[in-house]
Write an enzyme that holds these catalytic residues in place. Structure first.
Site, PDB file in Angstrom:
ATOM      1  N   SER A   1      12.692-107.157  45.856  1.00  0.00           N
ATOM      2  CA  SER A   1      11.609-107.059  44.714  1.00  0.00           C
ATOM      3  C   SER A   1      12.068-107.498  43.320  1.00  0.00           C
ATOM      4  CB  SER A   1      11.143-105.637  44.364  1.00  0.00           C
ATOM      5  OG  SER A   1      12.429-104.697  44.149  1.00  0.00           O
TER       6      SER A   1
ATOM      7  N   LYS B   1       7.848 -97.233  39.903  1.00  0.00           N
ATOM      8  CA  LYS B   1       8.440 -98.239  39.048  1.00  0.00           C
ATOM      9  C   LYS B   1       7.521 -97.951  37.603  1.00  0.00           C
ATOM     10  CE  LYS B   1       9.890-101.388  42.775  1.00  0.00           C
ATOM     11  NZ  LYS B   1       9.745-102.733  43.423  1.00  0.00           N
TER      12      LYS B   1
END
Length: 822
Positions: free
Chosen positions: A683, A726
């Site tokens: 990611s 996140k």
């Protein structure tokens, strides 16, 4: 007396309702009557020798049945004798004359009357009828010989009266059989003699077989009773002998107590047989034997387990919802799942217990949620810690051949709970280890499978135990370390980290009150202002859960308690400014602006076992020959993402305004700070690309912008996981804008509206769109002013690519050596 064949049945008759019996033609029946309507009927018919219709009623408990409660077939009968008793009771002797069908009831007062039709008999004489009659006679004789309800004299009378007349024989035999009224009505409805005799043969044969079985069972019971009495006699003799020898009687008392406990335990058949066998073995074993203690301990475990003890569930969904809300803030998905289970449980009692796995960072309330679930359902609660377990016997138990052997933790937890349907939480299932002593995770496969755990086998017990009604809840910080086969058996429920607002609400509703009371303080001596709580959350904690927040609030309460004891009077209001007085300088601060004011630094978003984190990616360039160094304790996947990012930049150097020859004349170093923390995953691909582009173009990345996403060699941005965690980390760090893959837009539904409204989200599918959003027009201006590459360089570039593909065993300039450190 007139023969019944010549009696003419009128078209309308008074009806005598008959309870629990059926009158057949040719049969004589004594009955006792006392109902008002029946007595009125007798007054009308006895003096004139009228016939009556005897019809059975459907419900024998009704004293005054209406026409709907009567059967539609019966017998025309005449009254042979009337005997009046004391009071209004009268005994009658009646004889059935002919089958009749009730067409309709014409009156109900002063007694019931009905319009009837005589039913003619159909004989269908032939060989088949003769065979059926012989079979009926044989079976009926056998039944009478073994029956206690039909005397031999009555049986002989039925056979002699019905000799030569199949119709009469079948009616008389049916009248004396002890069978349900519904079956007798079925025989009465049959006009065809052959059909009636055939059906009667089936019934008599069945009744004979039932009598045979009943006799056999009674004989077996008598044998068992005799055996039990013999055992009792021998035991009493043994007691007398032991008493004469002066032996201690405590052992026999102990065995008797065990026998009572076995009977009271409610064990299934197989465990009960095992317990009784072990008890017989124990009773023959001297107490001095080494096996005596082992056998006694085994029996102790068997009789103390909750084989049949079960608590009743509280099925009030509203009450359960109120309890869950009282104990925990938010966590709506988990609460909805529990309420759904209770709703289905209210509709289906035998539903198997679910297997839930609560996954989330430390401190978000996974373990305490299990206690709330048990309280909401009205069940017992048990907790089993699996962290660090490496021995399979901890789950399945030890064999009884070992000294000090015990059942596994599952059986022990059920014994402590005291019921077979507790809420059992298996804590830290992701931290189960494996070594030469076995694999505990594999042992859990049977425990956590609803299709298998109804007969869970513990090595110590060696008998199946039903775990299907246990509500299993497992907890984990990450799923990566849990075997896929085990994960597949559980329903995964993720508990993300809390936002600042959620932590504030939890502190107000739960933590502050608990800590004030726990430190002996009152509302008159201490008050936490909202600004003070926010200061603790932002300046003194950096976590996904609330454990450190709990500790810091407790720290403040301790210091306030000291002031109170030292004589400081007055109420202490803990505002944001006073918090620093009690806790000292801030431990955490936002350094984003300072760390991104130079080119080569980009902010990424990571998802760890403790929640979301922001990730700084730093790149630098120095003179060299194309070597790439990657540090920061990165995993293989993240290092590959860095190489993919660099390859995309090299292949699109002219579009970015970067000199292609720069890569051969420079070494690159990519570093991700917090080098002591392991990092991996794809990611960070977008962040690595932006960091390198910022380094090569000299354009800084905005300090309030963060990003996440996987990058391919073709520049595609692929979706990643952990979006909620996140995004929460981005908001906590002061980020204003977040760049996400386009396919992750749907994941924002799990993010609270307060967090979504505080951030600006941009969605991309190509890395070019990311660069446009980060650098804006400055990047395009640079690319337009960059001179195009000479055509003469193309053949050399093509030659280098061919050398790389074909290869001659030597590295070429087109290859990028990689060196990883740290």
């Amino acid at each position: 007396m007139t023969s019944i064949e010549s009696v003419i049945v009128p078209s309308e008759l008074g009806v005598l309702p008959l309870r629990n019996s059926v009158l057949f033609p040719n049969a004589i029946m004594p009955i006792s009557v006392g109902r008002r309507k029946t007595l009125n009927l007798l007054d009308d018919v006895v003096g004139e020798n009228k016939l009556i219709a005897v019809v059975s009623q459907r419900n024998p408990s009704e004293d005054d049945p209406d026409p709907a409660g009567m059967y539609r077939v019966g017998s025309a009968a005449r009254i042979l004798k009337v005997v009046k008793l004391n009071g209004n009771n009268v005994n009658l002797i009646i004889q059935g004359i002919r089958r009749i069908r009730v067409d309709r009831f014409t009156a109900t007062d002063p007694f019931m009357k009905a319009s009837v039709t005589s039913l003619d008999e159909h004989l269908d004489a032939g060989v088949d009828l003769d065979v059926l009659v012989r079979s009926l006679i044989n079976q009926f004789q056998k039944l009478v010989q073994n029956s206690q309800s039909i005397s031999n004299d009555l049986g002989e009378m039925v056979l002699s009266a019905g000799a030569g007349d199949p119709a009469r024989l079948s009616d008389l035999a049916a009248s004396v059989l002890n069978i349900p009224v519904e079956e007798k009505i079925g025989l009465l409805e049959r006009n065809n003699v052959r059909d009636r005799v055939g059906k009667l043969v089936e019934i008599v044969t069945r009744e004979f077989e039932l009598q045979e079985i009943s006799s056999r069972i009674q004989s077996q019971v008598a044998d068992e009773v005799g055996k039990t009495q013999r055992q009792y006699y021998l035991r009493e003799q043994m007691k007398a002998i032991q008493k004469e020898l002066g032996e201690d009687d405590d052992r026999q008392q102990e065995i008797d107590e065990f026998r009572k406990k076995i009977e009271a335990a409610g064990m299934p058949e197989e465990p009960k047989k095992a317990a009784e066998k072990e008890l017989d073995r124990l009773s023959k074993m001297p107490p001095q034997a080494a096996e005596y203690t082992v056998s006694r301990t085994y029996l102790d475990w068997l009789v103390s387990l909750p084989w049949s003890a079960e608590t009743e569930d509280k099925l009030s969904v509203k009450e359960a919802h109120a309890i869950l809300d009282e104990d925990h803030y938010d966590l709506e998905k988990v609460k909805d799942r529990i309420l759904e289970f209770l709703s289905v449980r209210a509709l289906k009692n035998d539903m198997k217990g679910p297997i839930l796995c609560l996954v989330g960072p430390p401190g978000v309330g996974k373990t305490s949620l299990g206690k709330s679930i048990a309280r909401a359902m009205g069940r017992k609660f048990g907790r089993i810690s699996l962290g660090g377990i490496r021995d399979e016997a901890e789950i399945r138990g030890h064999r009884r051949t070992y000294i000090g052997s015990l059942p596994g933790r599952i059986i022990q937890g059920l014994k402590r709970a005291g019921t077979k349907n507790p809420v059992l939480i298996l804590d830290e299932i992701d931290k189960v280890g494996t070594d030469f002593r076995g694999d505990p995770s594999s042992a859990l496969l049977e425990v956590l499978d609803p299709e298998q755990n109804h007969a869970f086998s513990d090595h110590y017990l060696e008998v199946p135990f039903d775990l299907s009604k246990v509500f299993f809840i497992t907890t984990a910080n990450v799923l990566d370390t849990i075997p896929p086969a085990l994960t597949d058996r559980m329903e995964i429920l993720r508990l993300p980290g809390y936002t600042e607002e959620e932590k504030l609400e939890i502190a107000k509703a739960h933590i502050v009150r608990r800590q004030i009371e726990g430190h002996g303080l009152t509302d008159a001596t201490i008050e936490f202002d909202e600004s003070g709580l926010r200061t603790i959350i932002n300046d003194y904690t950096r976590e996904a859960g609330v454990r450190n927040l709990d500790r810091e609030i407790a720290n403040v309460c301790r210091k306030v308690a000291r002031k109170v004891v030292e004589g400081d009077s007055g109420k202490i209001v803990l505002t944001g400014e006073r918090i620093h007085e009690f806790l000292g300088p801030a431990r955490f601060f936002r350094e984003i602006a300072e760390r991104t004011d130079r080119s080569g630094v980009a902010i990424g978003l990571a998802w760890t076992s403790v929640g979301g984190e922001i990730l700084f990616v730093e790149s630098t360039r120095m003179r060299g020959r194309g070597k790439v160094t990657i540090t920061g304790r990165l995993g293989d996947v993240m290092r590959e993402s860095a190489l993919a990012a660099l390859s995309w930049i090299r292949s699109n150097a002219s579009l970015l305004g970067v000199d292609d020859g720069l890569f051969d004349r420079s070494d690159f170093h990519i570093h991700v700070p917090a080098g002591a923390t392991p990092k991996d995953g794809p990611s960070a691909g977008v962040t690595l690309t932006v960091s390198l582009v910022s380094l090569l173009t000299g354009l800084p990345v905005p300090s309030d912008l963060a990003m996440t996403g996987e990058i391919t060699l073709r520049g595609k941005v692929l979706p990643v996981g952990g979006i909620k965690e996140k995004v929460i980390a981005a908001k906590s760090a002061g980020i204003k804008t977040v760049i996400l893959p386009d396919k992750n837009e749907k994941d924002l539904e799990d993010v609270s509206p307060a967090v979504r409204s505080a951030l600006t989200f941009k969605f991309v599918t190509e890395i070019e769109a990311v660069l446009d959003m980060v650098f804006g027009p400055a990047l395009h201006e640079r690319a337009r002013s960059f001179p195009e590459k000479p055509e003469a360089a193309e053949p050399e570039f093509r030659s280098r690519i061919d050398d790389d593909i074909l290869g001659d065993g030597e590295p070429t300039g087109a290859q990028t050596p990689v060196e990883t450190e740290g």
